[in-house]
Design an enzyme around this catalytic site. Structure first.
Site, mmCIF file in Angstrom:
data_model
loop_
_atom_site.group_PDB
_atom_site.id
_atom_site.type_symbol
_atom_site.label_atom_id
_atom_site.label_comp_id
_atom_site.label_asym_id
_atom_site.label_seq_id
_atom_site.Cartn_x
_atom_site.Cartn_y
_atom_site.Cartn_z
ATOM 1 N N ASP A 517 -9.709 -4.731 -1.999
ATOM 2 C CA ASP A 517 -10.777 -4.071 -2.759
ATOM 3 C C ASP A 517 -10.341 -3.629 -4.139
ATOM 4 O O ASP A 517 -11.169 -3.364 -5.005
ATOM 5 C CB ASP A 517 -11.228 -2.805 -2.004
ATOM 6 C CG ASP A 517 -12.295 -3.085 -0.972
ATOM 7 O OD1 ASP A 517 -13.037 -4.059 -1.145
ATOM 8 O OD2 ASP A 517 -12.377 -2.326 0.006
HETATM 9 C C1 GLC Z 1 -10.472 2.282 -2.466
HETATM 10 C C2 GLC Z 1 -9.363 2.049 -1.473
HETATM 11 C C3 GLC Z 1 -9.599 0.832 -0.649
HETATM 12 C C4 GLC Z 1 -10.968 0.903 -0.079
HETATM 13 C C5 GLC Z 1 -12.014 1.114 -1.161
HETATM 14 C C6 GLC Z 1 -13.373 1.241 -0.531
HETATM 15 O O1 GLC Z 1 -10.470 1.291 -3.397
HETATM 16 O O2 GLC Z 1 -8.115 1.956 -2.093
HETATM 17 O O3 GLC Z 1 -8.626 0.734 0.341
HETATM 18 O O4 GLC Z 1 -11.248 -0.267 0.603
HETATM 19 O O5 GLC Z 1 -11.730 2.265 -1.872
HETATM 20 O O6 GLC Z 1 -14.369 1.601 -1.368
HETATM 21 C C1 GLC Z 2 -9.744 -0.878 3.118
HETATM 22 C C2 GLC Z 2 -11.074 -1.547 3.333
HETATM 23 C C3 GLC Z 2 -10.936 -3.018 3.559
HETATM 24 C C4 GLC Z 2 -10.079 -3.634 2.508
HETATM 25 C C5 GLC Z 2 -8.749 -2.926 2.413
HETATM 26 C C6 GLC Z 2 -7.907 -3.447 1.275
HETATM 27 O O1 GLC Z 2 -9.054 -0.823 4.327
HETATM 28 O O2 GLC Z 2 -11.757 -0.966 4.402
HETATM 29 O O3 GLC Z 2 -12.202 -3.624 3.562
HETATM 30 O O4 GLC Z 2 -9.916 -4.979 2.811
HETATM 31 O O5 GLC Z 2 -8.969 -1.553 2.187
HETATM 32 O O6 GLC Z 2 -8.391 -3.070 0.037
#
Ligand code: GLC
Ligand code: GLC
Length: 841
Positions: A517
């Site tokens: 993300d």
């Molecule tokens: C932030 C986190 C990531 C998560 C995302 C969701 O970027 O670091 O892990 O998936 O928020 O909105």
């Molecule tokens: C968080 C989110 C997942 C994403 C991950 C890496 O765990 O829930 O959707 O893939 O962060 O950013």
């Protein structure tokens, strides 16, 4: 059982860990050897916490259908119906000091001493304490001044009621006269609004007082057709329903005025903060025991049926629940039913190996966590506020991978719900709210890996069940009536979306981000506080993801298998062609010499390359492309895994990248906002580690696979709980990496894709039991440590008793019901109920 914590600085002998430790009241280690804060009770399928002051709240989940509760080892947490954001029943205070505040707070006033059966909120020194977190229930056992208490909390299988059974016993030789208070604080249903819109909310709170029951009826007079209630199964001696009155000016939940005075004010809430607090004055003879059953319930009425003839709320359903759970027998029966359901669910996959740490993960905790992530996706934990993320598209798809064998019918419905938020072009909303199942427009779309996860979970479901009919189910786009097409067509749109959106190097465009993300290659955010997930995208149509390329090859092949099974020749041909093109593109443009590149940014610069100063190598493409077998004939997977071991392997698993980013790179986005070693910037992001476990088995390194598995799997790091800090019975999302100040500290426990993927890695790669469309492949990759393993696996109703003998001989021999097998495959045969398998390695 002995008390295992020391409330002074004096040493205590800890019979479970066999060592002397010093801890303060709050559980902090003051000296001695590294400590544990409890132990696994495998027989009862419980983790027993023996110190109230665990490094972080160690929590459990109640409920598995519509009603859920989060519960910490000091009974903190909250309860909701279906949706932690839209239908929150009780209040929790976030970001508080102490961190865990708001919960199932019971008070016992015994003379001048006031104490709680789960230690909080008074923090009165107890004579003994334990918290047993089990499958869908928690039990707190404590004692103080010769009174012992046992507080059991759970939600029965099919009723929307959280039961708190409180047993008190007088162990002294004298009569004890005590006041017992049971409390709950209502949330005004919409958690976000409850937490922010005080100008309205301090005016609308309403309750109705019934017999030993307080009904929380805020907004019931208008558009709500539901309410909650709190009840105790014994005539009360007093009550309060207004928070301020109960607590008293300048006091807090640690010293409510009502409790300190041993009285009640009979307050009726009108606006402000409605609560329910009951007082029972109890006399206990020496040796006498009393049981109080408290119910926190939720009911809905039809619109026309909201009120009774006399104008009072229609509480018939509530009364039925109260009646049903007013007896100890019925409560015990409901607990028993819950336990039996779990036994049944877990029985689909049970093992017995030489290592009990491995067994307890596979048999109990990992599957339990898979159920929890399936139920709640990333919505509500102690790190997910329950107010933000609902059900994630990619998250829920992956959660199915580790859950599907437990209750396949539920997984089937989830797949349909997820596919229903997809758009016609194959892209999709990123999340939906569980209450209404509508795509969440606030979070939007454009995460280009999302569509492929739908292929992943659908194929996993069909392999588990053989139920191809799901592909013909009619499913809408964006929940729009009239737009329905078959689920197979949804999958076709998914793969086509990737295939149609390729960049200058022939690799899939990344969009807003892919699995990571925080790798936001089109974002270029300059405004403080702007969310990287929703900021308007520059959309270069250039930034490409090698990770999505790997996914496309891996799951594109699954799609083609399904197309063949559905006689869709054209679809199969087209996607097969795209797969080989993308595979070639990775070999040509996605290989950095010794490992797979991560991406190309919006200016076509390499990301995750030896040419970069920071972020030279990333875990995700190594795992995904190796699992997809990209460049196998050039030994790319093997080489990539070797590089990863060299640069990314640390004490607690495999880091996400190295070296970590030390500066903000506007062209890379959120990943570079985290301090080095945290979260996506180079922590051990547990979700990705099972990919490497799987990849290690594929390149023939079975010892390494198990070694990595052990590094991040919680039961194996229980002994270093003072470093890991998170629960030793569930995976957490992230463990701080080598470059972080708090190296080894786990965060964001419970709701993580690490649960499902770890179960997949352990069951399908290490143990090697892989469902296929028409049977089971048995291809174990056992470390030497496992000389003998027994697995009982139920697959499509057939029980496979599998005994594996491992001499590490390099040969493979399998007999099925005594007959020698030619290969590693057992075709599904529904004429049998059990099959005995023996494998010699
Ligand atoms: C932030 C986190 C990531 C998560 C995302 C969701 O970027 O670091 O892990 O998936 O928020 O909105
Ligand atoms: C968080 C989110 C997942 C994403 C991950 C890496 O765990 O829930 O959707 O893939 O962060 O950013």
């Amino acid at each position: 059982m002995q008390i295992l914590f020391a409330f002074s600085n004096s040493p205590k002998y800890n019979e479970y860990v066999n060592e002397i430790v010093f801890v303060d009241t709050y559980g902090h280690l003051l000296g001695g050897k590294p400590m544990k804060y409890g132990y696994f009770d495998d027989k009862n399928r419980e983790y027993v916490i023996t110190v109230p002051g665990t490094p972080l709240p160690w929590i459990n989940y109640l409920g598995r259908n519509d009603m859920y509760g989060l519960i910490s080892n000091t009974a903190g947490g909250y309860t909701f119906y279906k949706d932690a954001k839209l239908r929150r029943l009780t209040r929790f205070r976030y970001n508080n000091v102490p961190r865990d505040f708001g919960g199932r707070y019971y008070y016992i006033k015994d003379g001048n001493t006031i104490w709680n059966p789960a230690y909080m909120p008074c923090k009165t020194k107890l004579d003994s304490y334990s918290c047993r977190h089990g499958l869908g229930y928690s039990i707190f056992e404590a004692s103080k001044n010769d009174i012992s208490s046992s507080l059991l909390c759970f939600i029965p299988l099919n009723d929307n009621v959280e039961i708190h059974k409180l047993v008190l016993k007088n162990n002294s030789k004298e009569l004890k006269s005590i006041n017992v208070y049971g409390t709950t604080e209502w949330c005004l249903y919409n958690a976000v609004d409850d937490f922010s819109n005080f100008q309205r909310n301090y005016n609308i709170g309403e309750v109705e007082i019934g017999k030993n029951t307080i009904y929380h009826i805020t907004e019931y007079r208008e558009r709500r057709n539901h309410f909650s209630f709190f009840n105790v199964n014994r005539d009360i001696d007093g009550f309060d329903s207004d928070l301020d009155t109960f607590i008293g000016q300048m006091n807090s939940w640690t010293n409510p005025e009502a409790v300190t005075k041993g009285i009640s004010f009979s307050s009726k809430a009108s606006g402000w903060s409605p609560i329910a607090a009951f007082r029972n004055d109890i006399k206990l003879q020496p040796g006498e025991e009393i049981t109080l059953i408290y119910l926190l319930g939720y009911t809905e009425n039809d619109k026309e049926d909201k009120y009774l003839a006399d104008g009072s709320i229609n509480n018939k359903k509530a009364l039925a629940l109260i009646e049903k759970y007013s007896t100890v027998e019925n409560v015990n029966q409901a607990l028993d039913d819950l336990a039996q359901q779990w036994t049944k669910d877990l029985s689909k996959f049970q093992i017995s190996s030489p290592n009990k740490k491995f067994d307890r993960m596979i048999n109990i905790w990992n599957q339990y966590q898979c159920m929890t992530t399936y139920n709640l996706s990333r919505s509500a934990s102690y790190f997910e506020s329950g107010m933000g993320r609902g059900m994630g598209f990619r998250d829920s798809c992956q959660d199915i991978l580790g859950f599907v064998h437990i209750i396949p019918e539920k997984a089937r419905q989830r797949i349909i719900d997820i596919a229903s938020i997809q758009f016609e072009d194959g892209s999709t909303y990123h999340q939906y709210q569980p209450l209404n199942k509508k795509g969440n427009a606030d979070v939007g779309s454009g995460f280009n890996d999302d569509p492929l996860w739908l292929v992943a979970c659908t194929s996993a479901y069909i392999k588990e069940t053989g139920d191809l009919s799901i592909l013909n189910d009619q499913v809408p786009f964006n929940n729009t009536l009239g737009s329905e097409v078959s689920l197979f067509e949804h999958l076709t749109r998914s793969v086509n979306f990737i295939s149609d959106n390729r960049g200058p190097h022939g690799l899939p465009l990344i969009g807003r981000a892919d699995w990571n993300d925080c790798l936001n290659l089109n974002c270029f955010s300059l405004s403080p506080g702007e969310s990287f997930q929703t900021a308007s995208n520059y959309d270069s149509h250039k930034a490409e993801s090698v990770f999505i390329a790997g996914m496309f090859v891996l799951y594109g092949k699954e799609y083609c298998e399904l197309a063949k099974l559905m006689n869709k020749e054209k679809e199969n041909r087209e996607i097969s062609t795209a797969i080989s093109e993308i595979e070639k593109a990775v070999i040509k443009n996605g290989w950095d010499g010794k490992w797979y590149l991560r991406a190309y940014d919006a200016f076509e610069n390499k990301v995750g390359s030896k040419e970069n100063e920071e972020g030279k190598i990333f875990i995700e493409p190594q795992g995904m492309c190796a699992m997809a077998g990209i460049g196998e004939s050039f030994e790319m997977p093997k080489q990539a895994i070797e590089s990863l071991e060299k640069y990314l392997l640390c004490d607690y698993g495999v880091q996400l990248l190295s070296p970590c980013y030390s500066k903000y790179h506007i062209e890379l986005g959120e990943i570079t906002t985290y301090p080095p070693g945290y979260k996506e910037n180079g922590s051990v992001f547990c979700h990705t580690n099972p990919w490497i476990v799987i990849a290690e088995t594929l390149v023939g390194n079975k010892e390494k696979a198990y070694e990595i598995y052990k590094k991040y799997t919680p039961s194996f790091i229980e002994d270093i709980s003072e470093i890991h800090r998170s629960e030793p019975y569930v995976y957490c999302q992230t463990i701080a990496g080598k470059e972080a100040q708090n190296y080894g500290e786990g965060k964001n426990s419970w709701l993580t894709g690490a649960a499902s993927w770890s179960f997949v890695a352990a069951s399908q790669s290490i143990l090697g039991i892989q469902p296929t469309y028409n049977g089971l492949i048995l291809d174990p990759h056992l470390p030497k440590e496992f000389d003998k393993i027994r697995v009982v696996r139920t697959f499509r109703g057939v029980v496979y008793n599998i005994n594996i003998f491992n001499k590490n001989s390099g040969i493979y021999e399998m007999t099925v019901d005594g007959i020698k097998s030619k290969d590693k495959f057992i075709k599904y045969d529904n004429t049998k109920t059990t099959i005995d398998v023996e494998i010699r390695l």
